[in-house]
Design a protein around this motif. Structure first.
Motif, PDB file in Angstrom:
ATOM      1  N   SER A 131      26.455   4.882  18.908  1.00 40.33           N
ATOM      2  CA  SER A 131      25.194   4.232  18.557  1.00 40.33           C
ATOM      3  C   SER A 131      25.473   2.845  17.989  1.00 40.33           C
ATOM      4  O   SER A 131      26.569   2.571  17.488  1.00 40.33           O
TER       5      SER A 131
ATOM      6  N   LYS B  37      16.148  -2.725  15.974  1.00 35.92           N
ATOM      7  CA  LYS B  37      16.112  -1.403  16.588  1.00 35.92           C
ATOM      8  C   LYS B  37      17.467  -0.710  16.527  1.00 35.92           C
ATOM      9  O   LYS B  37      18.504  -1.358  16.393  1.00 35.92           O
ATOM     10  N   SER B  38      17.431   0.617  16.639  1.00 39.14           N
ATOM     11  CA  SER B  38      18.653   1.412  16.762  1.00 39.14           C
ATOM     12  C   SER B  38      18.761   1.949  18.183  1.00 39.14           C
ATOM     13  O   SER B  38      17.748   2.280  18.818  1.00 39.14           O
ATOM     14  N   TYR B  39      19.999   2.069  18.684  1.00 37.96           N
ATOM     15  CA  TYR B  39      20.229   2.480  20.063  1.00 37.96           C
ATOM     16  C   TYR B  39      21.269   3.602  20.107  1.00 37.96           C
ATOM     17  O   TYR B  39      22.328   3.490  19.476  1.00 37.96           O
TER      18      TYR B  39
ATOM     19  N   ASN C 225      18.654   5.643  24.543  1.00 37.60           N
ATOM     20  CA  ASN C 225      17.376   6.132  23.992  1.00 37.60           C
ATOM     21  C   ASN C 225      16.512   6.764  25.085  1.00 37.60           C
ATOM     22  O   ASN C 225      15.301   6.581  25.148  1.00 37.60           O
TER      23      ASN C 225
END
Length: 404
Positions: free
Chosen positions: A342, A348-350, A382
């Motif tokens: 990740s 944003k987080s991926y 995602n």
């Protein structure tokens, strides 16, 4: 490969500020004899470096608003420095959802040497890769008339419109990646075009990523000398490659999504690279992503790099953090085929899932100093599917050089 052009004098001042701390540093843990971990004063060092890098970044951006850099000059072949390991390199890594591939690199060196190669995969022709003649070695030589171009032994990469259009051509023999393969007459005529922004690591990389990497290192005059000496200008940009290839006079259309980069600086010495892993890929929604971790122990035993190009806003978002640890993935020289990690940007987080299924390998250097493994891969980020390549580089200490 990654450079930080911050002011040398300011960094020396930082050493003085932290002298009373650093002289009492306790030995810190080092994983696999390479990857330094946080030490007693890493937090203090991180804060100091983060402030310095952020101030410098704002200063550079402000100056560029008044004096925009000459993109036309930046995207042209650059004069090689005086150093024996001088470098000026361009690279294209393109693939499509149906696994078509165009991968080509040209690194200009001293004495008309070029580290150059071309890979093609045209599923309508064959499920095998076509290779330029000298692969897995990449030592090509230019004629004197081509010495100031990205051109050697049939391969030509030429900027047409700065930061917009490049011409990619080849005329010569190619062969399959199997022993005693038959050869084919190949003529490639393709164009890289883009309306997406370039990502310049000197100005666009997130300051926290670099600060984390520097804070883990042991600070000395030699260390900061190395940061200065091994600095390179490096920028990447996503776009698309379209055109055609003639294989024994049979025509095949080409259409791939591609990243391109351009690197130049005082020197690039592959002997100081321990390893790196980079991922270049495109998602179904048009998002383009570069993300990876690099280990060059004389500068950074581990540094996270990369960015996300948003297809809608056409803006780049630098990566701030990534949990991919080099020592946990393929440290033995054999990259995994299925793995996940990740990363984050400020927005944003991926979560990235990688499934690699086709592999190519080549060497760089007169003594094969660098071993590079390209894995054509499927990505899921995602929940959104994508395609591209995972590039694994290792310092090569075993293979013998190939002498002509």
């Amino acid at each position: 490969m990654i450079g930080l052009g911050f002011y040398y004098e300011v960094i020396l001042a930082a050493i003085v500020i932290l002298y009373l701390y650093s002289k009492h540093q306790r030995p810190r843990s080092v994983i696999s004899g390479v990857y330094r971990q946080d030490g007693k004063f890493s937090t203090i060092k991180f804060i100091l470096i983060a402030i310095l890098l952020r101030v410098r970044q704002v200063s550079v951006i402000t100056r560029q608003n008044f004096e925009p850099p000459g993109l036309e000059d930046l995207d042209q072949p650059q004069p090689l420095s005086y150093h024996k390991n001088a470098i000026d390199a361009v690279y294209f890594n393109g693939s499509s959802e149906d696994q078509q591939v165009v991968m080509c690199g040209m690194a200009r060196r001293k004495n008309n040497l070029v580290n150059g190669f071309l890979y093609l995969r045209i599923p309508d022709f064959s499920d095998k890769f076509l290779l330029s003649p000298k692969l897995p070695d990449t030592n090509l030589y230019q004629t004197e008339s081509d010495a100031n171009q990205f051109k050697a032994e049939g391969i030509s990469l030429k900027p047409i419109v700065p930061m917009k259009t490049w011409k990619i051509t080849y005329k010569g023999k190619m062969q399959f990646d199997t022993p005693k393969s038959e050869t084919f007459d190949v003529e490639l005529n393709a164009t890289f075009t883009t309306n997406l922004p370039a990502f310049n690591y000197d100005t666009d990389m997130h300051f926290s990523s670099a600060a984390k990497a520097i804070s883990r290192e042991y600070w000395s005059r030699e260390y900061f000398d190395n940061l200065k000496s091994f600095h390179q200008t490096h920028y990447e940009q996503y776009g698309d490659i379209k055109g055609y290839v003639l294989i024994d006079d049979e025509k095949f259309d080409i259409s791939v999504n591609s990243v391109r980069d351009h690197s130049f600086g005082l020197q690039r010495d592959w002997r100081v690279f321990h390893r790196y892993v980079m991922h270049f890929f495109t998602l179904e929604d048009g998002t383009r992503i570069s993300v990876g971790v690099i280990s060059i122990p004389v500068t950074f035993s581990s540094i996270t790099v990369g960015f996300v190009t948003d297809a809608t806003s056409k803006k780049n978002h630098p990566i701030t953090d990534c949990n991919f640890k080099l020592y946990q993935h393929g440290e033995n020289g054999n990259p995994p085929k299925n793995y996940a990690f990740s990363f984050t940007t400020e927005e944003k987080s991926y979560l990235v899932e990688v499934k690699a299924f086709i592999t190519q390998e080549f060497f760089i250097g007169l003594e094969r100093e660098s071993r590079v493994i390209e894995l054509l891969s499927q990505f899921t980020v995602n929940g959104v599917k994508g395609w591209g390549a995972a590039e694994w580089q290792y310092r090569n200490l075993t293979a013998k050089p190939q002498f002509e």
